[in-house]
Design an enzyme around this catalytic site. Structure first.
Site, mmCIF file in Angstrom:
data_model
loop_
_atom_site.group_PDB
_atom_site.id
_atom_site.type_symbol
_atom_site.label_atom_id
_atom_site.label_comp_id
_atom_site.label_asym_id
_atom_site.label_seq_id
_atom_site.Cartn_x
_atom_site.Cartn_y
_atom_site.Cartn_z
ATOM 1 N N GLY A 210 32.009 47.002 40.307
ATOM 2 C CA GLY A 210 31.493 46.259 40.395
ATOM 3 C C GLY A 210 32.907 44.825 41.354
ATOM 4 O O GLY A 210 33.893 46.064 42.285
ATOM 5 N N TYR B 175 37.496 37.621 35.843
ATOM 6 C CA TYR B 175 38.599 36.841 35.475
ATOM 7 C C TYR B 175 38.036 37.457 33.680
ATOM 8 O O TYR B 175 37.376 37.099 33.384
ATOM 9 C CB TYR B 175 38.637 35.667 35.776
ATOM 10 C CG TYR B 175 39.789 34.884 35.193
ATOM 11 C CD1 TYR B 175 40.918 34.747 34.783
ATOM 12 C CD2 TYR B 175 39.535 33.990 33.607
ATOM 13 C CE1 TYR B 175 41.696 33.831 33.750
ATOM 14 C CE2 TYR B 175 40.105 33.203 33.246
ATOM 15 C CZ TYR B 175 41.447 33.556 33.014
ATOM 16 O OH TYR B 175 42.003 32.886 31.894
ATOM 17 N N GLY C 258 32.995 47.380 30.459
ATOM 18 C CA GLY C 258 32.029 47.227 29.514
ATOM 19 C C GLY C 258 31.815 45.673 30.170
ATOM 20 O O GLY C 258 31.758 45.662 31.341
ATOM 21 N N ALA D 269 32.012 41.389 29.774
ATOM 22 C CA ALA D 269 33.099 40.115 29.127
ATOM 23 C C ALA D 269 31.790 38.622 29.120
ATOM 24 O O ALA D 269 30.910 38.255 30.778
ATOM 25 C CB ALA D 269 33.673 39.277 30.244
ATOM 26 N N CYS E 64 32.649 38.390 40.860
ATOM 27 C CA CYS E 64 31.925 39.145 41.239
ATOM 28 C C CYS E 64 31.557 39.366 42.885
ATOM 29 O O CYS E 64 30.572 40.264 43.708
ATOM 30 C CB CYS E 64 30.539 39.627 40.783
ATOM 31 S SG CYS E 64 30.905 39.414 39.044
#
Length: 217
Positions: free
Chosen positions: A73, A77, A151, A153, A169
């Site tokens: 990716g 933030y 993982g 968020a 992203c």
């Protein structure tokens, strides 16, 4: 054969880099008998740039540090009030494909938000979870030795303003949203407790063992 026990580690608020290095260490040193773990954490303000990230998507970081990391990716933030969940899973042992793992993670968030009557969904071309075209959860994984780390968020109750300093992203103008304003879980603890349930069920774990903090290395 899959071990049906999942160890949940509640880390509280911890510095991003120290947790990242601990994830790498756990993944690099685990063997076929090592337990699968789920790390639940909040981070102080930080931008993380994934392996596909481009510098032009970091518009104005200001005083927030930018860390280049080894997940998939682009830039995102992390900050207080955001639930971060790191699945450290032996997907080779449990015979889960990477795409299937991503789908399970996204679906666990969708299922959890559905308990609050929130209609969330995933997008085939843009990993994460969305509500009315606004992004509520981001996703970035790394697979090493057949095992996952990094993982998801989930924005719960946080200051979303730093997202405007980046193209989240890699998407310019992507609007973020959080659980609190949607009528979802109001705290990171509540969101974490609910997400642990939906994610462990989708992944097929039958027993959960909770721990405070990281294991002694």
């Amino acid at each position: 054969m899959q071990d049906t026990t999942l160890h949940i580690r509640h880390l509280g608020q911890q510095d991003y880099e120290s947790v990242w290095h601990a994830m790498q260490h756990y993944t690099d040193t685990r063997n076929s008998d090592s337990p699968d773990e789920l790390w639940i954490v909040e981070h102080p303000p930080v931008f993380t740039q994934g392996q596909a990230g481009k510098s032009e998507h970091i518009l104005n970081p200001g005083d927030i540090p930018v860390i280049q990391v080894d997940r998939g990716g682009q830039v995102t933030y992390h900050g207080p009030g955001q639930l971060v969940v790191y699945p450290l899973l032996d997907i080779k042992r449990s015979k889960i494909g990477v795409r299937q793992l991503v789908t399970h993670i996204e679906q666990s968030i969708i299922d959890m938000l559905a308990k609050y009557d929130i209609n969330a969904y995933a997008k085939a071309d843009a990993p994460g979870v969305y509500v009315d075209e606004r992004k509520v959860a981001s996703l970035g994984l790394r697979i090493r030795k057949g095992c996952s780390f990094h993982g998801l968020a989930l924005n719960v109750d946080m200051d979303l303003a730093p997202f405007r300093r980046i193209n989240p992203c890699g998407y310019a103008g992507l609007e973020m949203v959080q659980c609190k304003e949607l009528g979802g879980p109001q705290t990171v603890i509540e969101a974490g407790d609910q997400l642990i349930i939906t994610l462990s069920q989708l992944l097929g774990y039958q027993q959960l063992v909770h721990h405070q903090g990281l294991a002694a290395s």
